[in-house]
Design a protein around this motif. Structure first.
Motif, mmCIF file in Angstrom:
data_model
loop_
_atom_site.group_PDB
_atom_site.id
_atom_site.type_symbol
_atom_site.label_atom_id
_atom_site.label_comp_id
_atom_site.label_asym_id
_atom_site.label_seq_id
_atom_site.Cartn_x
_atom_site.Cartn_y
_atom_site.Cartn_z
ATOM 1 N N ALA A 145 17.779 17.198 104.872
ATOM 2 C CA ALA A 145 17.742 18.646 104.688
ATOM 3 C C ALA A 145 18.777 19.057 103.651
ATOM 4 O O ALA A 145 19.662 18.278 103.299
ATOM 5 C CB ALA A 145 18.031 19.341 106.015
ATOM 6 N N VAL A 146 18.634 20.285 103.178
ATOM 7 C CA VAL A 146 19.560 20.810 102.188
ATOM 8 C C VAL A 146 19.867 22.260 102.559
ATOM 9 O O VAL A 146 18.996 22.972 103.062
ATOM 10 C CB VAL A 146 18.947 20.676 100.767
ATOM 11 C CG1 VAL A 146 17.638 21.428 100.634
ATOM 12 C CG2 VAL A 146 19.926 21.075 99.684
ATOM 13 N N SER A 147 21.131 22.666 102.363
ATOM 14 C CA SER A 147 21.523 24.021 102.753
ATOM 15 C C SER A 147 21.964 24.829 101.550
ATOM 16 O O SER A 147 22.663 24.329 100.668
ATOM 17 C CB SER A 147 22.675 23.983 103.756
ATOM 18 O OG SER A 147 22.297 23.260 104.888
ATOM 19 N N CYS A 148 21.573 26.081 101.561
ATOM 20 C CA CYS A 148 21.937 27.017 100.487
ATOM 21 C C CYS A 148 23.378 27.486 100.684
ATOM 22 O O CYS A 148 23.736 27.933 101.772
ATOM 23 C CB CYS A 148 20.987 28.206 100.522
ATOM 24 S SG CYS A 148 21.480 29.555 99.437
ATOM 25 N N PRO A 149 24.216 27.394 99.651
ATOM 26 C CA PRO A 149 25.608 27.810 99.795
ATOM 27 C C PRO A 149 25.763 29.334 99.824
ATOM 28 O O PRO A 149 26.809 29.833 100.207
ATOM 29 C CB PRO A 149 26.279 27.230 98.554
ATOM 30 C CG PRO A 149 25.180 27.145 97.540
ATOM 31 C CD PRO A 149 23.923 26.882 98.312
ATOM 32 N N ARG A 150 24.729 30.068 99.434
ATOM 33 C CA ARG A 150 24.831 31.536 99.406
ATOM 34 C C ARG A 150 24.497 32.142 100.774
ATOM 35 O O ARG A 150 25.243 32.946 101.296
ATOM 36 C CB ARG A 150 23.891 32.117 98.363
ATOM 37 C CG ARG A 150 24.072 31.546 96.974
ATOM 38 C CD ARG A 150 25.291 32.119 96.263
ATOM 39 N NE ARG A 150 25.300 31.671 94.872
ATOM 40 C CZ ARG A 150 25.875 30.550 94.434
ATOM 41 N NH1 ARG A 150 26.530 29.765 95.278
ATOM 42 N NH2 ARG A 150 25.828 30.223 93.159
ATOM 43 N N PRO B 84 19.079 25.340 87.971
ATOM 44 C CA PRO B 84 19.112 26.213 89.149
ATOM 45 C C PRO B 84 17.882 25.987 90.014
ATOM 46 O O PRO B 84 16.819 25.636 89.500
ATOM 47 C CB PRO B 84 19.090 27.629 88.547
ATOM 48 C CG PRO B 84 18.490 27.467 87.190
ATOM 49 C CD PRO B 84 18.636 26.028 86.760
ATOM 50 N N VAL B 85 18.054 26.160 91.329
ATOM 51 C CA VAL B 85 16.918 26.088 92.254
ATOM 52 C C VAL B 85 16.874 27.405 93.018
ATOM 53 O O VAL B 85 17.892 27.826 93.577
ATOM 54 C CB VAL B 85 17.083 24.930 93.269
ATOM 55 C CG1 VAL B 85 15.865 24.852 94.182
ATOM 56 C CG2 VAL B 85 17.287 23.605 92.556
ATOM 57 N N ASP B 86 15.715 28.054 93.053
ATOM 58 C CA ASP B 86 15.580 29.305 93.807
ATOM 59 C C ASP B 86 15.576 28.986 95.292
ATOM 60 O O ASP B 86 14.753 28.204 95.764
ATOM 61 C CB ASP B 86 14.263 30.015 93.443
ATOM 62 C CG ASP B 86 14.285 30.508 91.998
ATOM 63 O OD1 ASP B 86 15.391 30.638 91.438
ATOM 64 O OD2 ASP B 86 13.198 30.735 91.437
ATOM 65 N N CYS B 87 16.487 29.619 96.014
ATOM 66 C CA CYS B 87 16.546 29.383 97.466
ATOM 67 C C CYS B 87 15.295 29.959 98.124
ATOM 68 O O CYS B 87 14.946 31.112 97.893
ATOM 69 C CB CYS B 87 17.795 30.040 98.044
ATOM 70 S SG CYS B 87 17.854 29.964 99.844
ATOM 71 N N PRO B 88 14.620 29.154 98.972
ATOM 72 C CA PRO B 88 13.420 29.663 99.628
ATOM 73 C C PRO B 88 13.724 30.797 100.612
ATOM 74 O O PRO B 88 12.840 31.580 100.954
ATOM 75 C CB PRO B 88 12.855 28.440 100.362
ATOM 76 C CG PRO B 88 13.908 27.406 100.344
ATOM 77 C CD PRO B 88 14.898 27.751 99.277
ATOM 78 N N ALA B 89 14.973 30.916 101.056
ATOM 79 C CA ALA B 89 15.315 31.960 102.029
ATOM 80 C C ALA B 89 15.808 33.239 101.348
ATOM 81 O O ALA B 89 15.249 34.305 101.529
ATOM 82 C CB ALA B 89 16.358 31.434 102.997
ATOM 83 N N CYS B 90 16.864 33.123 100.519
ATOM 84 C CA CYS B 90 17.452 34.344 99.951
ATOM 85 C C CYS B 90 16.994 34.601 98.521
ATOM 86 O O CYS B 90 17.363 35.605 97.929
ATOM 87 C CB CYS B 90 18.975 34.285 100.016
ATOM 88 S SG CYS B 90 19.738 33.078 98.903
ATOM 89 N N THR B 91 16.223 33.667 97.939
ATOM 90 C CA THR B 91 15.626 33.757 96.600
ATOM 91 C C THR B 91 16.647 33.712 95.457
ATOM 92 O O THR B 91 16.281 33.864 94.300
ATOM 93 C CB THR B 91 14.723 35.008 96.406
ATOM 94 O OG1 THR B 91 15.538 36.177 96.346
ATOM 95 C CG2 THR B 91 13.713 35.120 97.524
ATOM 96 N N GLU B 92 17.906 33.526 95.769
ATOM 97 C CA GLU B 92 18.882 33.429 94.683
ATOM 98 C C GLU B 92 18.711 32.125 93.914
ATOM 99 O O GLU B 92 18.365 31.099 94.504
ATOM 100 C CB GLU B 92 20.298 33.488 95.255
ATOM 101 C CG GLU B 92 21.058 34.687 94.728
ATOM 102 C CD GLU B 92 22.548 34.521 94.866
ATOM 103 O OE1 GLU B 92 23.153 33.963 93.944
ATOM 104 O OE2 GLU B 92 23.078 34.934 95.913
#
Ligand SMILES: [Zn+2]
Length: 194
Positions: free
Chosen positions: A92-97, A133-141
């Motif tokens: 898994a991978v986690s978004c830092p934002r 950059p990778v767009d976060c699937p949750a926050c879209t950043e």
């Protein structure tokens, strides 16, 4: 039994800083007797030359882990490198934002292709250009690839890493000392098997 490695990766060193920091850490490792100064062939994987364990390699490991000495040497990477944990893959991978974790494999250990795809593309792009950059699937950043957090530090995208082949596990103290020598930079501890 395959060959295994432990890599201490500097996550913050810039391409300009990496060679100087590499030199500083190697000088310290040699002064401590943990590795030898000379570069010799055929003692690491992935690079033509490496440094063999020194007479005092035990200083990097706990006494109970020092029964068997290191099998091979140290490879130093001081250019843009995709460090990864070898066999297997990241869970898994986690978004830092936003902190949301995206699973990359199912409970049956199969890749979730839709989740994995943007990261796979970004890894190739980062390898080529150093930016992705990778767009976060949750926050879209749009979050730079190196900023994401991977399960068990499976990946690290960085310009400096110290990869030890077939050594006993390092102590926390040893890893902290290396991090101090790296101007206190954040480090990742990537390990795995070939
Ligand atoms: Zn996010």
């Amino acid at each position: 039994m395959g060959d295994h490695f432990q890599t201490i990766v500097d996550l913050e060193a810039s391409p300009q800083q990496a060679p100087r920091l590499a030199e500083r850490v190697v000088e310290w490792l040699v002064a401590e007797g943990i590795v030898r100064a000379e570069l010799v062939p055929d003692c690491v994987y992935g690079q033509p030359l490496g440094r063999m364990p020194g007479p005092d390699w035990q200083r990097a490991v706990a006494p109970q882990d020092a029964r068997f000495g290191p099998g091979e040497g140290l490879a130093v990477y001081s250019e843009r490198t995709v460090f990864h944990g070898g066999q297997g893959g990241p869970e898994a991978v986690s978004c830092p934002r936003c902190g949301v974790t995206t699973r990359l494999i199912t409970d049956e250990w199969e890749d979730i292709d839709d989740a994995w795809a943007p990261f796979g593309t970004a890894i190739s792009a980062w390898h080529e250009t150093g930016e992705a950059p990778v767009d976060c699937p949750a926050c879209t950043e749009a979050v730079p690839l190196p900023d994401w957090t991977w399960t068990d530090d499976y990946f690290a995208f960085a310009h400096l890493g110290f990869e030890f082949w077939n050594w006993p596990p390092f102590t926390e103290e040893f890893r902290t000392r290396i991090s101090e020598l790296l101007d206190g930079h954040r480090t990742a501890y990537v390990w795995g098997k070939l």
